[in-house]
Design a protein around this motif. Structure first.
Motif, PDB file in Angstrom:
ATOM      1  N   TRP A   1       2.561 -13.111  -6.613  1.00  0.00           N
ATOM      2  CA  TRP A   1       3.101 -12.443  -6.259  1.00  0.00           C
ATOM      3  C   TRP A   1       4.110 -11.973  -6.422  1.00  0.00           C
ATOM      4  CZ3 TRP A   1       7.490 -13.221  -2.877  1.00  0.00           C
ATOM      5  CH2 TRP A   1       8.214 -12.655  -1.712  1.00  0.00           C
ATOM      6  N   ILE A   2       5.213 -12.188  -7.220  1.00  0.00           N
ATOM      7  CA  ILE A   2       6.346 -11.780  -7.813  1.00  0.00           C
ATOM      8  C   ILE A   2       5.469 -10.320  -8.248  1.00  0.00           C
ATOM      9  CG2 ILE A   2       8.008 -11.806  -9.000  1.00  0.00           C
ATOM     10  CD1 ILE A   2       8.990 -14.272  -8.721  1.00  0.00           C
ATOM     11  N   GLU A   3       5.078 -10.557  -9.239  1.00  0.00           N
ATOM     12  CA  GLU A   3       4.324  -9.610 -10.137  1.00  0.00           C
ATOM     13  C   GLU A   3       3.488  -8.692  -8.847  1.00  0.00           C
ATOM     14  OE1 GLU A   3       4.598  -9.087 -13.544  1.00  0.00           O
ATOM     15  OE2 GLU A   3       6.532 -10.742 -13.015  1.00  0.00           O
ATOM     16  N   HIS A   4       3.119  -9.146  -8.080  1.00  0.00           N
ATOM     17  CA  HIS A   4       2.104  -8.159  -7.356  1.00  0.00           C
ATOM     18  C   HIS A   4       3.261  -7.268  -6.780  1.00  0.00           C
ATOM     19  CE1 HIS A   4      -0.558  -6.682  -3.773  1.00  0.00           C
ATOM     20  NE2 HIS A   4       0.974  -6.974  -3.415  1.00  0.00           N
ATOM     21  N   CYS A   5       4.067  -7.542  -5.639  1.00  0.00           N
ATOM     22  CA  CYS A   5       5.461  -7.078  -5.027  1.00  0.00           C
ATOM     23  C   CYS A   5       6.110  -5.898  -6.274  1.00  0.00           C
ATOM     24  CB  CYS A   5       6.158  -7.860  -4.643  1.00  0.00           C
ATOM     25  SG  CYS A   5       5.851  -8.645  -3.137  1.00  0.00           S
ATOM     26  N   LYS A   6       5.848  -6.569  -7.388  1.00  0.00           N
ATOM     27  CA  LYS A   6       6.845  -4.953  -8.419  1.00  0.00           C
ATOM     28  C   LYS A   6       5.915  -4.162  -8.555  1.00  0.00           C
ATOM     29  CE  LYS A   6       9.082  -8.351 -11.903  1.00  0.00           C
ATOM     30  NZ  LYS A   6       9.142  -8.794 -12.993  1.00  0.00           N
ATOM     31  N   ALA A   7       4.251  -4.436  -8.865  1.00  0.00           N
ATOM     32  CA  ALA A   7       3.766  -3.213  -8.510  1.00  0.00           C
ATOM     33  C   ALA A   7       3.390  -2.579  -7.493  1.00  0.00           C
ATOM     34  CB  ALA A   7       1.967  -3.577  -9.023  1.00  0.00           C
ATOM     35  N   VAL A   8       3.114  -2.823  -6.421  1.00  0.00           N
ATOM     36  CA  VAL A   8       3.575  -2.245  -5.110  1.00  0.00           C
ATOM     37  C   VAL A   8       4.637  -0.981  -5.110  1.00  0.00           C
ATOM     38  CG1 VAL A   8       3.598  -2.357  -2.408  1.00  0.00           C
ATOM     39  CG2 VAL A   8       2.039  -4.040  -4.234  1.00  0.00           C
ATOM     40  N   LYS A   9       6.129  -2.183  -5.506  1.00  0.00           N
ATOM     41  CA  LYS A   9       7.369  -1.153  -5.604  1.00  0.00           C
ATOM     42  C   LYS A   9       6.965  -0.198  -6.406  1.00  0.00           C
ATOM     43  CE  LYS A   9      10.821  -4.973  -3.996  1.00  0.00           C
ATOM     44  NZ  LYS A   9      10.813  -3.618  -2.656  1.00  0.00           N
ATOM     45  N   CYS A  10       6.419  -0.445  -7.362  1.00  0.00           N
ATOM     46  CA  CYS A  10       6.623   0.501  -8.566  1.00  0.00           C
ATOM     47  C   CYS A  10       5.371   2.148  -8.253  1.00  0.00           C
ATOM     48  CB  CYS A  10       5.556   0.216  -9.805  1.00  0.00           C
ATOM     49  SG  CYS A  10       7.079   0.519 -11.110  1.00  0.00           S
ATOM     50  N   ARG A  11       4.894   1.870  -7.241  1.00  0.00           N
ATOM     51  CA  ARG A  11       3.686   2.565  -6.993  1.00  0.00           C
ATOM     52  C   ARG A  11       4.177   3.281  -6.039  1.00  0.00           C
ATOM     53  NH1 ARG A  11      -0.517  -1.317  -7.233  1.00  0.00           N
ATOM     54  NH2 ARG A  11      -0.660  -1.949  -5.235  1.00  0.00           N
TER      55      ARG A  11
END
Length: 66
Positions: A48-58
Motif C-alpha cells: 500500500w505504501i509503494e502504491h501511494c508513493k507511485a500515485v503521488k509520483c504520477r
C-alpha cells in the motif's frame, strides 16, 4: 414531563472529521515514517505504501497546493 431529542451523530461526525483523503494521507505518512525507522510492517501495508508513493509520483501536487 421531559422531552428527549434523539440526534443522529453520523452527520455531525461527517462534518467534524477532516476530509477522508487528508486522513488517508496522514495514515500513509505515519506508516512511511515507521518504515523509514526500520519497523517491520505487514506485506500488505508495504504494498500500500509503494502504491501511494507511485500515485503521488504520477500526480504530484502543484507547489502552490497545500
Amino acid at each position: 414531563m421531559k422531552i428527549h431529542t434523539i440526534v443522529d451523530p453520523l452527520p455531525l461526525r461527517e462534518k467534524a472529521y477532516m476530509d477522508s483523503g487528508d486522513q488517508l494521507d496522514a495514515i500513509f505518512k505515519g506508516f512511511l515514517s515507521l518504515q523509514e525507522k526500520g519497523f517491520e510492517l505487514p506485506a500488505e501495508t508495504v504494498e500500500w505504501i509503494e502504491h501511494c508513493k507511485a500515485v503521488k509520483c504520477r500526480h504530484p501536487k502543484d507547489k502552490d497546493t497545500k
